[in-house]
Design a protein around this motif. Structure first.
Motif, short mmCIF file in Angstrom:
data_model
loop_
_atom_site.label_atom_id
_atom_site.label_comp_id
_atom_site.label_asym_id
_atom_site.label_seq_id
_atom_site.Cartn_x
_atom_site.Cartn_y
_atom_site.Cartn_z
N GLU A 160 0.81 -1.22 0.00
CA GLU A 160 0.00 0.00 0.00
C GLU A 160 0.85 1.27 0.00
O GLU A 160 0.35 2.36 -0.29
CB GLU A 160 -0.95 0.01 1.21
N ALA A 161 2.12 1.16 0.29
CA ALA A 161 2.98 2.33 0.40
C ALA A 161 3.58 2.79 -0.93
O ALA A 161 4.21 3.84 -0.98
CB ALA A 161 4.11 2.04 1.39
N PHE A 162 3.36 2.02 -1.98
CA PHE A 162 3.99 2.33 -3.27
C PHE A 162 2.96 2.35 -4.38
O PHE A 162 2.01 1.56 -4.37
CB PHE A 162 5.08 1.30 -3.58
N ALA A 163 3.15 3.23 -5.35
CA ALA A 163 2.22 3.33 -6.47
C ALA A 163 2.33 2.12 -7.39
O ALA A 163 1.34 1.65 -7.93
CB ALA A 163 2.46 4.62 -7.26
N SER A 164 3.53 1.59 -7.58
CA SER A 164 3.69 0.42 -8.44
C SER A 164 3.46 -0.85 -7.63
O SER A 164 3.68 -0.89 -6.42
CB SER A 164 5.07 0.40 -9.09
N THR A 165 3.02 -1.88 -8.32
CA THR A 165 2.79 -3.16 -7.66
C THR A 165 3.98 -4.10 -7.87
O THR A 165 4.80 -3.90 -8.77
CB THR A 165 1.53 -3.86 -8.22
N TYR A 166 4.03 -5.11 -7.07
CA TYR A 166 5.05 -6.15 -7.20
C TYR A 166 4.96 -6.78 -8.58
O TYR A 166 5.98 -6.96 -9.26
CB TYR A 166 4.83 -7.19 -6.09
N GLU A 167 3.74 -7.08 -9.02
CA GLU A 167 3.53 -7.73 -10.32
C GLU A 167 3.99 -6.83 -11.47
O GLU A 167 4.63 -7.30 -12.42
CB GLU A 167 2.05 -8.11 -10.49
N GLU A 168 3.66 -5.55 -11.42
CA GLU A 168 4.10 -4.61 -12.46
C GLU A 168 5.61 -4.53 -12.53
O GLU A 168 6.20 -4.45 -13.60
CB GLU A 168 3.56 -3.20 -12.18
N THR A 169 6.23 -4.53 -11.38
CA THR A 169 7.68 -4.40 -11.31
C THR A 169 8.36 -5.62 -11.93
O THR A 169 9.42 -5.50 -12.54
CB THR A 169 8.13 -4.20 -9.85
N LEU A 170 7.75 -6.79 -11.79
CA LEU A 170 8.32 -8.01 -12.35
C LEU A 170 8.00 -8.22 -13.83
O LEU A 170 8.53 -9.12 -14.45
CB LEU A 170 7.84 -9.23 -11.57
N ALA A 171 7.14 -7.38 -14.39
CA ALA A 171 6.70 -7.55 -15.79
C ALA A 171 7.81 -7.19 -16.78
O ALA A 171 8.70 -6.39 -16.48
CB ALA A 171 5.47 -6.68 -16.04
N GLY A 172 7.72 -7.77 -17.96
CA GLY A 172 8.64 -7.45 -19.03
C GLY A 172 9.78 -8.43 -19.16
O GLY A 172 9.97 -9.31 -18.33
N GLU A 173 10.54 -8.26 -20.23
CA GLU A 173 11.66 -9.17 -20.51
C GLU A 173 12.82 -8.99 -19.55
O GLU A 173 13.49 -9.94 -19.19
CB GLU A 173 12.15 -8.96 -21.95
N ASP A 174 13.08 -7.74 -19.14
CA ASP A 174 14.18 -7.44 -18.21
C ASP A 174 13.62 -6.59 -17.07
O ASP A 174 13.74 -5.37 -17.09
CB ASP A 174 15.30 -6.71 -18.95
#
Length: 170
Positions: free
Chosen positions: A30-44
């Motif tokens: 809840e303390a961050f605008a980005s989520t764990y899942e968003e951060t892990l998304a993408g090729e790198d």
């Protein structure tokens, strides 16, 4: 005795930053605008956070406790001419094992000092209204509340309000 080093992070610190950022997103989503899942998304996925270290107008600082990155916080200077006198404290996090040792306070003091060196006149931040420990820490360093944004964040049907705070350096 614990060895404590506070310094600006560089690209070589990306691995350590990545690890603590993921911990932060998992333990305090809840303390961050980005989520764990968003951060892990993408090729790198590490590229999703690299801008915190190497981005224009962004400086991320870390507290190393006995060689381990134990706390992070970023100072972002606003790029627009009429807003260059302001900065924003973002992504502040102290790992669970390092809390209660004054590390967060020391990190904020370092970031404030760096803001002064850049002639920043005002540092703003947003903090979840029920994060009483963080709000107390910010207030102890001179930050003042100037508003509340209702339903500032929403994830999986849950809303969080954010308290808007500022520290006036001039």
């Amino acid at each position: 005795m614990n060895k404590l080093i506070i310094r600006r992070l560089v690209e070589d610190d990306l691995g350590a930053y990545w690890t603590i950022r993921l911990e932060a997103l998992q333990s305090s989503p809840e303390a961050f605008a980005s989520t764990y899942e968003e951060t892990l998304a993408g090729e790198d996925p590490k590229q999703n956070v690299k801008h915190y270290i190497t981005g224009e107008g962004m400086a991320t600082y870390g507290v190393f406790l006995n060689g381990q990155l134990a706390a992070i916080g970023s100072l972002r200077r606003y790029p627009l001419e009429k807003m260059k006198h302001k900065g924003s404290l973002q992504g502040m996090y102290v790992s669970k094992g390092a809390r209660g040792q004054g590390i967060g306070r020391k990190l904020i003091q370092e970031i404030i000092q760096k803001g002064k060196e850049q002639q920043i006149e005002q540092i703003q931040l947003m903090v979840i209204t029920h994060n009483y420990a963080a709000k107390s820490l910010y207030k102890s360093q001179g930050f003042e509340t100037y508003g509340v944004e209702k339903k500032a964040l929403k994830h999986k049907g849950e809303y969080w309000d954010e308290e808007l705070m500022a520290l006036y350096l001039d």
